[in-house]
Every structure is written in C-alpha cells, then in structure tokens.
Design an enzyme around this catalytic site. Sequence first.
Site, PDB file in Angstrom:
ATOM      1  N   ARG A   2       0.846  -1.176   0.000  1.00 21.46           N
ATOM      2  CA  ARG A   2       0.000   0.000   0.000  1.00 21.46           C
ATOM      3  C   ARG A   2       0.878   1.221   0.000  1.00 21.46           C
ATOM      4  O   ARG A   2       1.694   1.410   0.869  1.00 21.46           O
ATOM      5  CB  ARG A   2      -0.875  -0.014   1.215  1.00 21.46           C
ATOM      6  CG  ARG A   2      -2.014  -0.924   0.887  1.00 21.46           C
ATOM      7  CD  ARG A   2      -3.149  -0.745   1.800  1.00 21.46           C
ATOM      8  NE  ARG A   2      -4.005  -1.800   1.414  1.00 21.46           N
ATOM      9  CZ  ARG A   2      -3.966  -2.984   1.957  1.00 21.46           C
ATOM     10  NH1 ARG A   2      -3.239  -3.201   2.978  1.00 21.46           N
ATOM     11  NH2 ARG A   2      -4.683  -3.931   1.502  1.00 21.46           N
ATOM     12  N   ARG A 102      -5.197  -9.068  16.015  1.00 16.39           N
ATOM     13  CA  ARG A 102      -4.771  -7.916  15.213  1.00 16.39           C
ATOM     14  C   ARG A 102      -3.795  -7.000  15.974  1.00 16.39           C
ATOM     15  O   ARG A 102      -2.991  -6.294  15.358  1.00 16.39           O
ATOM     16  CB  ARG A 102      -6.015  -7.128  14.789  1.00 16.39           C
ATOM     17  CG  ARG A 102      -5.753  -5.947  13.849  1.00 16.39           C
ATOM     18  CD  ARG A 102      -7.078  -5.333  13.436  1.00 16.39           C
ATOM     19  NE  ARG A 102      -6.917  -4.006  12.869  1.00 16.39           N
ATOM     20  CZ  ARG A 102      -6.685  -3.746  11.596  1.00 16.39           C
ATOM     21  NH1 ARG A 102      -6.562  -4.744  10.739  1.00 16.39           N
ATOM     22  NH2 ARG A 102      -6.562  -2.502  11.165  1.00 16.39           N
ATOM     23  N   ILE A 126      -1.941  -0.790   6.976  1.00 12.85           N
ATOM     24  CA  ILE A 126      -2.671  -2.033   7.196  1.00 12.85           C
ATOM     25  C   ILE A 126      -4.137  -1.726   6.954  1.00 12.85           C
ATOM     26  O   ILE A 126      -4.656  -0.701   7.405  1.00 12.85           O
ATOM     27  CB  ILE A 126      -2.432  -2.605   8.614  1.00 12.85           C
ATOM     28  CG1 ILE A 126      -3.229  -3.910   8.812  1.00 12.85           C
ATOM     29  CG2 ILE A 126      -2.748  -1.581   9.704  1.00 12.85           C
ATOM     30  CD1 ILE A 126      -2.927  -4.624  10.121  1.00 12.85           C
ATOM     31  N   SER A 127      -4.803  -2.587   6.210  1.00 17.36           N
ATOM     32  CA  SER A 127      -6.205  -2.357   5.866  1.00 17.36           C
ATOM     33  C   SER A 127      -7.095  -2.413   7.100  1.00 17.36           C
ATOM     34  O   SER A 127      -6.741  -2.975   8.131  1.00 17.36           O
ATOM     35  CB  SER A 127      -6.683  -3.407   4.862  1.00 17.36           C
ATOM     36  OG  SER A 127      -6.072  -3.237   3.615  1.00 17.36           O
ATOM     37  N   ALA A 128      -8.278  -1.838   6.958  1.00 19.22           N
ATOM     38  CA  ALA A 128      -9.287  -1.902   8.016  1.00 19.22           C
ATOM     39  C   ALA A 128      -9.749  -3.351   8.194  1.00 19.22           C
ATOM     40  O   ALA A 128      -9.746  -4.141   7.253  1.00 19.22           O
ATOM     41  CB  ALA A 128     -10.465  -1.008   7.655  1.00 19.22           C
TER      42      ALA A 128
END
Length: 292
Positions: A2, A102, A126-128
């Site tokens: 990302r 997480r 880091i994605s949701a």
Amino acid sequence: MRLSPALAYGCYYSAPPLKHLLNFSLRHHRPTHSTPLLPTTLSLSSQFPNPNFVTGNCPFFRMERFWAGSGINKNKAMVEHLKTYGVISSEKVAEVMEGIDRAFFVPDGNAPYYDSPMPIGYNATISAPHMHATCLQLLEENLQPGMHALDVGSGTGYLTACFALMVGPQGRVVGVEHIPELVASSISNIQKSAAAPLLKEGSLSVHAGDGRLGWPEHAPYDAIHVGAAAPEIPQALIDQLKPGGRMVIPVGSIFQDLKVIDKNLDGSLSVRNETSVRYVPLTSRDVQLRGG
C-alpha cells in the site's frame, strides 16, 4: 504494497435495520492517526443502487462510529462486531480472525481493533478489519487445508498469517512485500501470533520482492490476494493462478473495483466486480518510498 501518503479505505456491509448493502469508500489525504474524522453529509437513495465516493467520514450508518463509541478493546469483540454488521457470515473466517490477534500487527500507539486503515511506515498501511474479513470470505473456498496462497503486498503480515491458519501445515502461504524493513517486522509480528509454528515449520514464509511478479517458486496458487490497486491485472499473477483458483485484486486508478477473478479449469478467466473501493496504487518500491 500500500503506497503513497494516502490511507486507502473501502468497505461494504449491511447496517441494521437496513437490508441493503451500503457501498462506500473513504480516503484520507495523509496518514495521521485513528481518531474519527469530521462527518460528511451525503444524500443517498433508499435503494443504494450505486457506490458513493466521499472524502471524510463514511456516510449514514458508519461502523467506524459505532466502534469508536463502544470502546472495543478485544480481538474477539472486533470479530463479533464484524458479524453483527454483516461483514462476516462464515464461521471459519470468524474463527481465524479470532485466532490471529490484530494487536500484534498494528504499530504501537494505534487502536488495533478500530475499523480503519492505519499507517505502518514506509508510506504503507494495514487495511481496516472489514476489508480483511471481506477478502478472507471471498477466498475461503480457495484456502482449504493443503492449498497454496500468495499474499501480494503483505505489509504487517496480518492477512498472510490468517491465510496460513486456513490452509494449515500441509498447505503453503507466501507473503511478498518489497520493503525489506516491513518484511522483517512482519516476521516478528507473525512470531507473536498463533501462526508462529507455521512460520517455524516453513509452510508460511514472507519474502522481499516485487509482488507484481508474484512468487513463482511455490506456484501455482489456489488463492492470490493483492493489497493495492493495479491499473490492470498483472499477467504474472494470472499465470501463477492455478486452474480452479481465485484472485482478489483492486483494479483501477481514481475509481477502483475489487475484482474477483476465477481461473476456470480450461485456463479461461471469469471476472466480476465485488464492490467499489479505494486503495492506494500497486507500484514500485522507489515510487512507494517517495510517496508518489
């Protein structure tokens, strides 16, 4: 992988009492922190026929808002909320996300269970949680015990670790990330998690490399996940997808679709759009480090 200084955010879920899916995407203009944004007003029809792109908060029933107010501080509670709001319907996905905490994968100083993408350094995020859950559900049938999976742009290693739990010790999971420092930190993260034995045994590995080229050594893959938006689907990844396999990849530039690509047994492809999203671009290491 990302990239750029922007945080990418895209999701869809049903928010009770609505029975329609609400598609939306959220973009922050620079990585900051996980505090809520100011609300954005957007007029939506009762049928929600099209995805809506907004700057600022998600419109209408925002899961992020519910979570901030409820003070979620446990991994299991995060998963329960994803189930409540219709993001997770699979018991297997719920089990795996409960098993991989997480908190081990979110940098210190961030709220690990908050439903938002977060910066992890090197112009990456880091994605949701809802996006991780969505991708796990889309790939579930291709993450059965003994199967092979590739995670392109593996970042903190969170989704890579989830894949490893799903395919088990008889399977093979490869994460590819082109920032060596993120590879090192992701390995450290995984070593704290329930996937640590799989890393030690070698059925899970993370490598520094250009994910656009895949990782031919352990191809073909039953499942391929790509964590950044490509202008078009990389041919190398198509070539490394096993007949009967599935790839999930965001494709597009300003406007993007999360595409689900199934390779048929004869080698032909079936492609559909799952939802509209906003990810940052899949690009080279140098461009990422420049924040371009």
